[in-house]
Write a protein that holds these residues in place. Structure first.
Motif, PDB file in Angstrom:
ATOM      1  N   ARG A 104      15.149   0.387  -5.552  1.00 15.44           N
ATOM      2  CA  ARG A 104      15.546   1.050  -4.309  1.00 15.44           C
ATOM      3  C   ARG A 104      14.517   2.081  -3.860  1.00 15.44           C
ATOM      4  NH1 ARG A 104      20.816  -0.226  -2.794  1.00 15.44           N
ATOM      5  NH2 ARG A 104      21.658  -1.780  -4.212  1.00 15.44           N
ATOM      6  N   ALA A 105      13.940   2.798  -4.820  1.00 15.90           N
ATOM      7  CA  ALA A 105      12.936   3.799  -4.460  1.00 15.90           C
ATOM      8  C   ALA A 105      11.677   3.120  -3.909  1.00 15.90           C
ATOM      9  CB  ALA A 105      12.581   4.643  -5.688  1.00 15.90           C
ATOM     10  N   TYR A 106      11.228   2.063  -4.584  1.00 18.57           N
ATOM     11  CA  TYR A 106      10.045   1.340  -4.102  1.00 18.57           C
ATOM     12  C   TYR A 106      10.334   0.750  -2.723  1.00 18.57           C
ATOM     13  CZ  TYR A 106       7.897   1.387  -8.837  1.00 18.57           C
ATOM     14  OH  TYR A 106       7.339   1.742 -10.029  1.00 18.57           O
ATOM     15  N   GLY A 107      11.582   0.335  -2.517  1.00 22.98           N
ATOM     16  CA  GLY A 107      11.969  -0.224  -1.225  1.00 22.98           C
ATOM     17  C   GLY A 107      11.820   0.802  -0.112  1.00 22.98           C
ATOM     18  N   LEU A 108      12.256   2.036  -0.379  1.00 20.71           N
ATOM     19  CA  LEU A 108      12.112   3.093   0.630  1.00 20.71           C
ATOM     20  C   LEU A 108      10.630   3.386   0.886  1.00 20.71           C
ATOM     21  CD1 LEU A 108      14.871   5.764  -0.106  1.00 20.71           C
ATOM     22  CD2 LEU A 108      14.711   4.244   1.849  1.00 20.71           C
TER      23      LEU A 108
ATOM     24  N   ARG B 153       0.836  -1.200   0.000  1.00 17.00           N
ATOM     25  CA  ARG B 153       0.000   0.000   0.000  1.00 17.00           C
ATOM     26  C   ARG B 153       0.874   1.256   0.000  1.00 17.00           C
ATOM     27  NH1 ARG B 153      -3.052  -1.097   4.130  1.00 17.00           N
ATOM     28  NH2 ARG B 153      -1.872   0.029   5.713  1.00 17.00           N
ATOM     29  N   GLN B 154       1.954   1.219   0.778  1.00 14.33           N
ATOM     30  CA  GLN B 154       2.824   2.401   0.846  1.00 14.33           C
ATOM     31  C   GLN B 154       3.520   2.666  -0.487  1.00 14.33           C
ATOM     32  OE1 GLN B 154       4.732   1.030   4.442  1.00 14.33           O
ATOM     33  NE2 GLN B 154       3.949   2.760   5.588  1.00 14.33           N
ATOM     34  N   ILE B 155       3.906   1.595  -1.188  1.00 16.11           N
ATOM     35  CA  ILE B 155       4.514   1.787  -2.513  1.00 16.11           C
ATOM     36  C   ILE B 155       3.494   2.429  -3.446  1.00 16.11           C
ATOM     37  CG2 ILE B 155       5.464   0.628  -4.552  1.00 16.11           C
ATOM     38  CD1 ILE B 155       6.506  -1.581  -2.642  1.00 16.11           C
ATOM     39  N   MET B 156       2.279   1.882  -3.460  1.00 16.21           N
ATOM     40  CA  MET B 156       1.246   2.403  -4.360  1.00 16.21           C
ATOM     41  C   MET B 156       0.915   3.860  -4.042  1.00 16.21           C
ATOM     42  SD  MET B 156       0.672   0.200  -6.588  1.00 16.21           S
ATOM     43  CE  MET B 156       2.176  -0.744  -6.517  1.00 16.21           C
ATOM     44  N   ASP B 157       0.791   4.172  -2.748  1.00 16.89           N
ATOM     45  CA  ASP B 157       0.494   5.550  -2.361  1.00 16.89           C
ATOM     46  C   ASP B 157       1.617   6.489  -2.796  1.00 16.89           C
ATOM     47  OD1 ASP B 157      -1.904   4.803  -1.306  1.00 16.89           O
ATOM     48  OD2 ASP B 157      -1.255   4.839   0.792  1.00 16.89           O
ATOM     49  N   ALA B 158       2.860   6.063  -2.587  1.00 12.73           N
ATOM     50  CA  ALA B 158       3.995   6.923  -2.947  1.00 12.73           C
ATOM     51  C   ALA B 158       4.024   7.162  -4.454  1.00 12.73           C
ATOM     52  CB  ALA B 158       5.306   6.292  -2.477  1.00 12.73           C
ATOM     53  N   LEU B 159       3.589   6.155  -5.227  1.00  9.14           N
ATOM     54  CA  LEU B 159       3.582   6.297  -6.690  1.00  9.14           C
ATOM     55  C   LEU B 159       2.383   7.101  -7.182  1.00  9.14           C
ATOM     56  CD1 LEU B 159       4.551   2.660  -7.726  1.00  9.14           C
ATOM     57  CD2 LEU B 159       5.879   4.727  -8.192  1.00  9.14           C
ATOM     58  N   GLY B 160       1.435   7.365  -6.289  1.00 11.61           N
ATOM     59  CA  GLY B 160       0.233   8.099  -6.695  1.00 11.61           C
ATOM     60  C   GLY B 160      -0.877   7.194  -7.206  1.00 11.61           C
ATOM     61  N   HIS B 161      -0.760   5.874  -6.953  1.00 10.75           N
ATOM     62  CA  HIS B 161      -1.846   4.956  -7.324  1.00 10.75           C
ATOM     63  C   HIS B 161      -2.799   4.852  -6.136  1.00 10.75           C
ATOM     64  CE1 HIS B 161      -0.695   3.275 -11.273  1.00 10.75           C
ATOM     65  NE2 HIS B 161       0.483   3.715 -10.912  1.00 10.75           N
TER      66      HIS B 161
ATOM     67  N   ALA C  30       9.855   6.753   2.124  1.00  9.11           N
ATOM     68  CA  ALA C  30       9.557   7.651   1.010  1.00  9.11           C
ATOM     69  C   ALA C  30       8.040   7.751   0.886  1.00  9.11           C
ATOM     70  CB  ALA C  30      10.164   7.121  -0.286  1.00  9.11           C
ATOM     71  N   VAL C  31       7.513   8.954   1.024  1.00 11.56           N
ATOM     72  CA  VAL C  31       6.062   9.119   0.919  1.00 11.56           C
ATOM     73  C   VAL C  31       5.666   9.505  -0.505  1.00 11.56           C
ATOM     74  CG1 VAL C  31       5.690   9.633   3.361  1.00 11.56           C
ATOM     75  CG2 VAL C  31       6.252  11.492   1.775  1.00 11.56           C
ATOM     76  N   GLY C  32       6.649   9.835  -1.325  1.00  8.72           N
ATOM     77  CA  GLY C  32       6.386  10.132  -2.728  1.00  8.72           C
ATOM     78  C   GLY C  32       7.529   9.609  -3.575  1.00  8.72           C
ATOM     79  N   VAL C  33       7.203   9.036  -4.718  1.00 11.79           N
ATOM     80  CA  VAL C  33       8.210   8.512  -5.641  1.00 11.79           C
ATOM     81  C   VAL C  33       7.802   8.945  -7.045  1.00 11.79           C
ATOM     82  CG1 VAL C  33       9.164   6.426  -6.675  1.00 11.79           C
ATOM     83  CG2 VAL C  33       8.731   6.482  -4.215  1.00 11.79           C
ATOM     84  N   ARG C  34       8.667   9.680  -7.730  1.00 17.56           N
ATOM     85  CA  ARG C  34       8.342  10.136  -9.082  1.00 17.56           C
ATOM     86  C   ARG C  34       9.523   9.892 -10.023  1.00 17.56           C
ATOM     87  NH1 ARG C  34       4.357   9.902  -7.063  1.00 17.56           N
ATOM     88  NH2 ARG C  34       2.656  11.365  -6.768  1.00 17.56           N
ATOM     89  N   PHE C  35       9.212   9.352 -11.182  1.00 16.82           N
ATOM     90  CA  PHE C  35      10.243   9.130 -12.199  1.00 16.82           C
ATOM     91  C   PHE C  35       9.868   9.884 -13.468  1.00 16.82           C
ATOM     92  CE2 PHE C  35      10.813   5.551  -9.405  1.00 16.82           C
ATOM     93  CZ  PHE C  35      12.179   5.334  -9.416  1.00 16.82           C
TER      94      PHE C  35
ATOM     95  N   GLU D 146      16.521   9.373 -16.167  1.00 16.42           N
ATOM     96  CA  GLU D 146      17.724  10.053 -15.682  1.00 16.42           C
ATOM     97  C   GLU D 146      17.552  10.518 -14.240  1.00 16.42           C
ATOM     98  OE1 GLU D 146      16.763  10.277 -18.989  1.00 16.42           O
ATOM     99  OE2 GLU D 146      18.487   8.944 -19.245  1.00 16.42           O
ATOM    100  N   LEU D 147      16.394  11.129 -13.966  1.00 11.57           N
ATOM    101  CA  LEU D 147      16.214  11.755 -12.656  1.00 11.57           C
ATOM    102  C   LEU D 147      15.037  11.144 -11.924  1.00 11.57           C
ATOM    103  CD1 LEU D 147      16.636  15.627 -12.885  1.00 11.57           C
ATOM    104  CD2 LEU D 147      17.788  14.071 -11.318  1.00 11.57           C
ATOM    105  N   ALA D 148      15.263  10.722 -10.703  1.00 11.71           N
ATOM    106  CA  ALA D 148      14.165  10.256  -9.863  1.00 11.71           C
ATOM    107  C   ALA D 148      14.056  11.178  -8.662  1.00 11.71           C
ATOM    108  CB  ALA D 148      14.426   8.827  -9.401  1.00 11.71           C
ATOM    109  N   TRP D 149      12.817  11.488  -8.274  1.00 13.63           N
ATOM    110  CA  TRP D 149      12.569  12.355  -7.114  1.00 13.63           C
ATOM    111  C   TRP D 149      11.823  11.562  -6.059  1.00 13.63           C
ATOM    112  CZ3 TRP D 149      14.479  17.279  -6.765  1.00 13.63           C
ATOM    113  CH2 TRP D 149      15.035  17.792  -7.942  1.00 13.63           C
ATOM    114  N   LEU D 150      12.422  11.458  -4.899  1.00 13.08           N
ATOM    115  CA  LEU D 150      11.736  10.817  -3.779  1.00 13.08           C
ATOM    116  C   LEU D 150      11.384  11.905  -2.785  1.00 13.08           C
ATOM    117  CD1 LEU D 150      14.104   7.769  -3.136  1.00 13.08           C
ATOM    118  CD2 LEU D 150      12.469   8.140  -4.957  1.00 13.08           C
ATOM    119  N   ARG D 151      10.255  11.727  -2.125  1.00 15.09           N
ATOM    120  CA  ARG D 151       9.890  12.673  -1.080  1.00 15.09           C
ATOM    121  C   ARG D 151       9.947  11.944   0.256  1.00 15.09           C
ATOM    122  NH1 ARG D 151       8.497  18.269  -1.260  1.00 15.09           N
ATOM    123  NH2 ARG D 151       8.833  18.798   0.929  1.00 15.09           N
ATOM    124  N   LEU D 152      10.804  12.410   1.131  1.00 16.68           N
ATOM    125  CA  LEU D 152      10.823  11.859   2.486  1.00 16.68           C
ATOM    126  C   LEU D 152       9.979  12.780   3.356  1.00 16.68           C
ATOM    127  CD1 LEU D 152      14.662  11.135   2.814  1.00 16.68           C
ATOM    128  CD2 LEU D 152      12.906   9.716   1.770  1.00 16.68           C
ATOM    129  N   ALA D 153       9.470  12.247   4.441  1.00 17.94           N
ATOM    130  CA  ALA D 153       8.686  13.076   5.350  1.00 17.94           C
ATOM    131  C   ALA D 153       9.552  14.237   5.845  1.00 17.94           C
ATOM    132  CB  ALA D 153       8.210  12.228   6.535  1.00 17.94           C
TER     133      ALA D 153
END
Lengths: 362, 386
Positions: B268-272, A42-50, B278-283, B287-294
């Motif tokens: 690695r990003a999905y792992g965080l 769930r946390q992966i999906m939420d972080a991805l915006g799903h 990581a509360v946000g993951v954007r690709f 080339e560039l990935a943006w992760l958002r940590l709390a």
């Protein structure tokens, strides 16, 4: 006149449009259950915006997980108490994948694997020649993907004979005795692709053995044969020309989608997806779906996983879709081209570089 | 044949040799193929070396600086150039050196070795007699002999390598100088960014891009987490601006990652994200990935792949104090003055944070590294009292 005379391919019946229509709502429902049952997912999906309210109009839109997540994280959608079986993939190095099954999931994967295999083996257990050594099962500590694959397949046969002795040397006497006893009726040959080629093909050709009643089921990739310049097409053609063996089925699958097996059809036109699964090939630069004929990274979609979020997996294998609804069986047919290498970091530390993992065959 | 003069601290023959090596590394053909060797080339220029030596030349008549003796260097397997910095400073200190090179060396290391061999051909014979770069397999006997014979052993690499090599005893007078696993982060002043001129912003983004692509963002000093310091509204505005500039900088320089690295970054990003960090993951691109940590999250200290920015927000620089640990090495910064950065360092209770550098210099080696002044370590002092 179909080559396969063992009845209708019962899990290879759906044409692509019907399959997608049936699979999409089923898998969307599965993903919702994983979201509820597996907090890390769930946390992966939420972080991805799903978000849970998102609608998906095609299988291609479903969020995929890199298959390696099952090596780095314990992802399960069932309570600990419900875990009936934990499967681990062997890799020569690094952490193994861990796949958690409850009783229902274990039964379902076993049932679907049987139904898939029965498509080419028929309903009864056939006498079985294993192109491997019994020693592969002996030592549980070194129990490998090969051992797991052999063990998984043994249930489809009877009167097992081992083509290699305990030292891994080919044992022509055993093979000849097996063929004398069973060669005039349908029999099953199983082994890993390169071993079948190395140990069985040349011996059968040179000894003039008749494998015409055999059904060969093999798996494990072409890499080691590519080095010898043996293509899937040549593998089939030479077996047929030199030993009479015509029913040859390569298969592809992984422990992370246990029970889902992509099986080569009777035409040798590539690997077909069972009715409860599909394949998507993605461009590794844009991640968009590749058209037929364009190679990319293989994504596997299966309705089967219920106890862990393994329905939509991005593999680290390269492949290409060869056709859709145009082969011996309906649906997509595809070919596996090789492995994507593991990224190697040039860091100061010595903990980054982990060689590519072996893949479990089943 | 008379015995050659032994090397001295700041020996002219070494300076000449390193200068010749520098010229080769700065030649256009090498610079084009391996831009990361440019900073090494600058580091070894004559004027630069003279300044470095000057720092330890003492005019005090009661103190004499002397080389330590035989130095055994074990550099990391997969950073192409660290061995050169470590060795060059030790040679400059007048030591005899044995450098164990990994047989797995990568492209830039081969270019360095070619330049070394070419420079050696014109160098004073004393260089070849006193400086050795060797490769050998997993041979305990060789490692043991070199460890027993050396006066100083310099160990780079991961914690596991350091621990492994420490099993080989040193002579009673010898010491270890270790450079184990470290990790680094960056700080961006939201106010500093928002008030900076466009060209300063562009330069900062270009520098940051170098920091996250050289060595695949896997060097100890490569920044993983970017802390944006400021109130939420300013921080968001600054991050948006920085995101745009960085994407443009990456595009201008033509940095790319291959499919394997793109997959690695996702794993690695999905792992965080799975770990809840990581509360946000954007690709937006491979080339560039943006992760958002709390806000206020601990820095991500594990490798994330090449071209990843894990963003977190803090109200103030001092909010870093409870999070910094002994593993933290480099802080890259933009938009802060030394007057703002000093209080952070002074407030840190223990080990952690050995260098603070502007964006773009995270990977520039300096004679003071991991808190050690290398020339100090590579020399001894004899004191005279009359």
């Amino acid at each position: 006149m179909p080559i396969d005379t063992l009845g209708a391919p019962e899990v290879f019946r759906l044409a692509q449009p019907a399959k997608e229509e049936r699979l999409l709502p089923e898998i969307v429902e599965r993903l919702a259950a994983h979201r509820a049952g597996c907090p890390p997912y769930r946390q992966i999906m939420d972080a991805l915006g799903h978000r849970p309210d998102r609608t998906y109009r095609s299988l291609e839109q479903l969020p995929w997980l890199p298959v390696r997540m099952f090596k780095t994280h314990a992802l399960k959608s069932i309570p600990d108490a419900a875990v009936f079986k934990t499967l681990t993939s062997s890799g020569t190095t690094g952490a193994p994948s861990r796949i958690f099954l409850d009783q229902h999931a274990a039964a379902a994967q076993s049932r679907m694997l049987s139904r898939t295999m029965q498509t080419v083996l028929g309903p009864h257990r056939l006498p079985m020649l294993l192109v491997d050594t019994r020693a592969i099962l002996a030592d549980r500590r070194t129990f490998s993907a090969r051992g797991a694959g052999v063990l998984g397949m043994m249930g489809f046969g009877r009167d097992h004979a081992w083509a290699l002795d305990a030292d891994g040397e080919v044992d022509p006497g055993t093979i000849e005795a097996f063929l004398r006893k069973h060669g005039d009726r349908p029999f099953l040959i199983f082994g890993f692709t390169f071993m079948v080629w190395l140990h069985l093909y040349e011996l059968a050709r040179d000894n003039g053995w008749d494998l015409g009643n055999g059904v060969l089921v093999h798996s494990g990739g072409w890499k080691r044969l590519q080095d010898r310049a043996v293509s899937p097409g040549e593998f089939r053609a030479r077996f047929t020309a030199d030993t009479g063996l015509r029913r040859i089925h390569n298969f592809y699958g992984m422990v992370e989608q246990i029970g889902t097996v992509f099986l080569e059809g009777p035409d040798g036109g590539g690997l077909y997806c069972p009715d409860f699964a599909d394949v998507i090939v993605r461009d590794p630069r844009t991640w968009a779906e590749q058209p037929v004929g364009e190679p990319g990274l293989i994504e596997l979609v299966s309705a089967l996983p219920t106890s862990y979020p393994g329905n939509v997996l991005l593999t680290e294998d390269l492949g290409v879709i060869r056709g859709v609804d145009d082969g011996a069986w309906p649906g997509k047919r595809f070919e596996v081209l090789g492995r994507l290498p593991r990224a190697e970091a040039r860091g100061c530390s010595d903990v980054y570089a982990v060689p590519a993992q072996g893949r479990a065959a089943l | 044949m008379p015995a050659a003069e032994p090397l001295t601290v700041g020996d002219a023959r070494v300076v000449a040799f390193l200068g010749a090596l520098s010229a080769r590394l700065l030649s256009p053909s090498v610079a084009r193929a391996h831009p990361e060797l440019g900073s090494l080339g600058f580091f070894l220029r004559r004027a630069e070396l003279a300044r470095t030596v000057e720092r330890i030349r003492t005019t005090d008549p009661h103190t004499v600086r002397r080389p330590r003796g035989l130095v055994f260097h074990v550099p990391p397997a997969n950073v192409d150039t660290v061995f050169v910095y470590s060795w060059a400073l030790s040679a400059l200190a007048g030591n005899r050196n044995v450098v164990r090179l990994s047989s797995r060396s990568a492209g830039a290391a081969d270019a360095v070795l070619a330049a070394l061999n070419a420079a050696l051909a014109d160098a004073d014979p004393v260089i070849a007699r006193t400086q050795r770069m060797i490769t050998y397999g997993r041979d305990d006997a060789v490692t043991a002999a070199l460890s027993a014979a050396c006066d100083l052993r310099v160990l780079w690499g991961g914690d596991a390598s350091v621990t492994e090599l420490r099993r080989y005893p040193l002579g009673p007078l010898a010491r270890d100088l270790t450079f184990p696993d470290r990790s680094s982060f960056a700080v961006l002043s939201a106010a500093g960014w928002l008030t900076a001129a466009g060209d300063a912003q562009r330069a900062a983004a270009e520098g940051y891009a170098n920091d996250v692509y050289w060595f695949d963002q896997a060097a100890c000093s490569s920044p993983g987490t970017l802390y944006v310091i400021g109130a939420p509204a300013d921080a968001e505005k600054a991050v948006d601006g920085f995101r745009r500039e960085l994407a443009e900088a990456v595009h201008r320089r033509g940095w790319t990652v291959d499919a394997a690295m793109a997959v690695e970054k996702r794993v690695r990003a999905y792992g965080l994200a799975a770990d809840g960090r990581a509360v946000g993951v954007r690709f937006p691109s491979n080339e560039l990935a943006w992760l958002r940590l709390a806000d206020g999250a601990e820095p991500a200290r594990a490798w994330l792949g090449a071209g990843v920015v894990a963003v977190s927000r803090l109200d103030s620089l001092l909010d870093l104090v409870p999070m910094v640990g002994p593993r933290d090495q480099t802080v890259s910064h933009f938009g802060f003055t030394v007057g703002q950065l000093r209080p952070l360092v002074e407030a840190l209770p223990g080990r952690g944070v050995d260098r603070i550098v502007p964006f773009g210099q995270a990977l520039s080696f300096a004679p003071v590294w991991d808190g050690h002044d290398l020339l100090e370590e590579f020399t001894t002092r004899t004191t005279i009292r009359t």
